[in-house]
Scaffold this motif. Structure first.
Motif, PDB file in Angstrom:
ATOM      1  N   SER A  68      -0.471   3.349   9.468  1.00  0.00           N
ATOM      2  CA  SER A  68       0.701   2.472  10.208  1.00  0.00           C
ATOM      3  C   SER A  68       0.357   0.880   9.478  1.00  0.00           C
ATOM      4  O   SER A  68       1.437   0.275   9.201  1.00  0.00           O
ATOM      5  N   ALA A  69      -1.021   0.656   9.711  1.00  0.00           N
ATOM      6  CA  ALA A  69      -0.713  -0.838   9.077  1.00  0.00           C
ATOM      7  C   ALA A  69      -0.880  -1.013   7.699  1.00  0.00           C
ATOM      8  O   ALA A  69      -0.237  -2.015   7.122  1.00  0.00           O
ATOM      9  N   ALA A  70      -0.798  -0.094   6.989  1.00  0.00           N
ATOM     10  CA  ALA A  70      -0.874  -0.189   5.489  1.00  0.00           C
ATOM     11  C   ALA A  70       0.579  -0.149   5.068  1.00  0.00           C
ATOM     12  O   ALA A  70       1.133  -0.955   4.315  1.00  0.00           O
ATOM     13  N   ARG A  71       1.560   0.481   5.951  1.00  0.00           N
ATOM     14  CA  ARG A  71       2.924   0.616   5.783  1.00  0.00           C
ATOM     15  C   ARG A  71       3.438  -0.851   6.266  1.00  0.00           C
ATOM     16  O   ARG A  71       4.285  -1.455   5.495  1.00  0.00           O
ATOM     17  N   ARG A  72       3.008  -1.420   7.363  1.00  0.00           N
ATOM     18  CA  ARG A  72       3.486  -2.628   7.554  1.00  0.00           C
ATOM     19  C   ARG A  72       3.247  -3.662   6.775  1.00  0.00           C
ATOM     20  O   ARG A  72       3.972  -4.782   6.306  1.00  0.00           O
ATOM     21  N   ILE A 104      -8.024  -1.113  -4.171  1.00  0.00           N
ATOM     22  CA  ILE A 104      -7.276  -1.937  -3.407  1.00  0.00           C
ATOM     23  C   ILE A 104      -6.702  -3.110  -4.492  1.00  0.00           C
ATOM     24  O   ILE A 104      -5.797  -3.506  -4.385  1.00  0.00           O
ATOM     25  N   ALA A 105      -7.702  -3.464  -5.427  1.00  0.00           N
ATOM     26  CA  ALA A 105      -7.477  -4.413  -6.640  1.00  0.00           C
ATOM     27  C   ALA A 105      -6.265  -3.847  -7.416  1.00  0.00           C
ATOM     28  O   ALA A 105      -5.467  -4.647  -7.913  1.00  0.00           O
ATOM     29  N   GLN A 118      -3.078  -0.239  -0.528  1.00  0.00           N
ATOM     30  CA  GLN A 118      -3.189  -0.850   0.604  1.00  0.00           C
ATOM     31  C   GLN A 118      -4.584  -0.788   1.520  1.00  0.00           C
ATOM     32  O   GLN A 118      -4.928  -1.681   2.131  1.00  0.00           O
ATOM     33  N   ASP A 119      -5.029   0.610   1.264  1.00  0.00           N
ATOM     34  CA  ASP A 119      -6.171   0.770   1.938  1.00  0.00           C
ATOM     35  C   ASP A 119      -6.859   1.891   1.167  1.00  0.00           C
ATOM     36  O   ASP A 119      -6.397   2.689   0.435  1.00  0.00           O
ATOM     37  N   ALA A 120      -8.285   2.219   1.394  1.00  0.00           N
ATOM     38  CA  ALA A 120      -8.928   3.374   0.850  1.00  0.00           C
ATOM     39  C   ALA A 120      -9.757   4.013   2.138  1.00  0.00           C
ATOM     40  O   ALA A 120     -10.540   3.203   2.822  1.00  0.00           O
TER      41      ALA A 120
END
Length: 452
Positions: free
Chosen positions: A118-122, A95-96, A100-102
């Motif tokens: 979906s949250a990562a895309r937003r 993430i660093a 956006q997510d792992a």
């Protein structure tokens, strides 16, 4: 039963060399496309234009380098790394690096994975919009800085000759009323020059340090006195020093004093605040980071050492060591041009001897000892080329003095003719202080500005 959501119709790019992950993920993401390598993913995304910023990249068997390469794209896709079993502790590092997510592989939560994608895309789309806004703001800043710099250069080009002529007029016999008016013009010009210099310094590469005197620093401050060295020049963070003075003068009922103690090429600026009115804790808290920025410290004086009753700030600055002035022979037939050019040299602290044509210049160069000869090219009696060749034929040091052409020519052929005549450099008209400084720095490094 797997229920693809309407949000799952957005493009998803899987980077995996194995077919199994694609088979497991295809029911979750109807728009899933698989590529074998990160290089293939980068090629596809670069060709996708703005749509790349709406894409989610699922990175199987991820590496930090792969995440960083994807995150550098403009617009960047949302990267979700699929962590193999046992690598969950690496999620923070990915993430660093820009993910956006792992997401741990095989946790069995289909809805949770869809929600995470979906949250990562937003989040990534918001980040891309922010990047674009910041880039646009930087372009606007750069354009503003460029416009201010061009406007400042134009103002300086007009202001410098006016200041030189004003200084020359002040050297003539004047009535008191005439002298007062010229001094007012000179003060207004100096204020305009300071304002233009401040505006031109807004660019990203602008330096905070500038040459100052205590008199200039205290000019706009309230209840300010100078205990010594009012006209001694030093190099310091002008914006930081003025901000500090403003803060310390904000509380009424106290007086401020400045003093400068030079020690070789170093110096110490001491600022004292005397009076019964204490600094409020909020103001004192704002003062301390400014003092740290200036490299100073806050020892307290006075009978009880109470901050604000007698506050001392000591700040290291650099003294301005003046190099020896240049002795300049200026050969120029135009009287206004001669006054302006001589004024420029005098403003830089150098001494000037003038001649009105090439023959007078040759005679002065033969009899005198100069560090520099500035020679107009087109003159009566003897032009600059002929005079330069004659000076170069003189014996000893007189024939080796640097000669700079003062020419209205602007092309390479004009410069070549000047060099062929024995001249060392060219100053193109209209003469400006910036052009003069540039040529002097080439010929006499470190001796450009010997005066104020």
């Amino acid at each position: 039963m797997i229920r693809p959501s309407s949000a799952a119709t957005e493009p998803v790019l899987l980077v995996s060399q194995a077919l199994a992950p694609a088979g497991a993920l295809a029911p979750l993401f109807p728009e899933l496309v698989r590529v074998d390598t990160v290089a293939a993913a980068l090629d596809r995304l670069r060709g996708g234009g703005a749509a790349a910023g709406e894409t989610v990249v699922l990175l199987d068997a991820p590496t930090m380098a792969a995440v960083e390469a994807l995150a550098r794209l403009e617009p960047a896709p949302a990267v979700v790394v699929l962590l193999p079993e046992g690598q969950e502790h690496d999620s923070a590092g990915f993430i660093a690096a820009g993910a956006q997510d792992a997401w741990p592989v095989g946790d069995g939560e289909d809805d949770a994975l869809r929600s995470a994608v979906s949250a990562a895309r937003r989040r990534q789309m918001r980040e891309n919009r922010l990047r674009m806004a910041l880039a646009e703001a930087q372009r606007g800043r750069d354009e503003a800085a460029s416009l201010l710099d061009a406007a400042g250069a134009a103002v300086a080009a007009a202001l410098d000759p006016m200041m030189a002529l004003t200084a020359a007029a002040l050297e003539s016999p004047l009535l008191p009323r005439q002298q007062d008016r010229l001094l007012a013009v000179q003060a207004a010009g100096a204020a305009l020059r300071t304002t233009v210099a401040a505006l031109r310094s807004v660019g990203p590469g602008a330096e905070a340090e500038e040459s100052l005197t205590l008199a200039a620093l205290a000019a706009d401050a309230k209840a300010m006195s100078i205990e010594g060295g009012a006209d001694e020049e030093f190099i310091g963070d002008a914006a930081g020093l003025r901000g500090l003075l403003t803060l310390l003068a904000a509380e009424g009922g106290a007086s401020l004093s400045l003093s400068l103690r030079p020690a070789g090429d170093a110096a110490e600026l001491t600022l004292r605040r005397r009076g019964a009115a204490r600094l409020r804790p909020l103001v004192l808290a704002a003062v301390q980071p400014l003092v740290r920025r200036l490299g100073g410290h806050l020892p307290t004086d006075g009978p009880d050492g109470a901050a604000g009753e007698w506050l001392t700030v000591r700040i290291p600055v650099r003294a301005v060591l003046r190099p020896a002035a240049l002795s300049v022979l200026l050969v120029e037939d135009n009287p206004i041009g001669r006054l302006v050019a001589a004024g420029f040299f005098k403003a830089l602290g150098h001494t000037v001897t003038t001649a009105e044509d090439g023959a007078q210049g040759l005679a002065a160069a033969t009899d005198g000892r100069f560090d520099l000869i500035v020679m107009d090219v087109q003159m009566p009696v003897m032009d600059g080329h002929e005079a330069a060749r004659a000076i170069r034929a003189l014996p000893g040091e007189a024939g080796r003095v640097p000669i700079v052409a003062l020419t209205a020519g602007t092309d390479a052929e004009d410069d070549a003719q000047c060099h062929a005549a024995g001249m060392d450099d060219c100053l193109h008209k209209p003469l400006t202080m910036d052009r003069l400084r540039t040529v002097l720095e080439r010929l006499f490094p470190g001796r450009v500005q010997a005066g104020g």
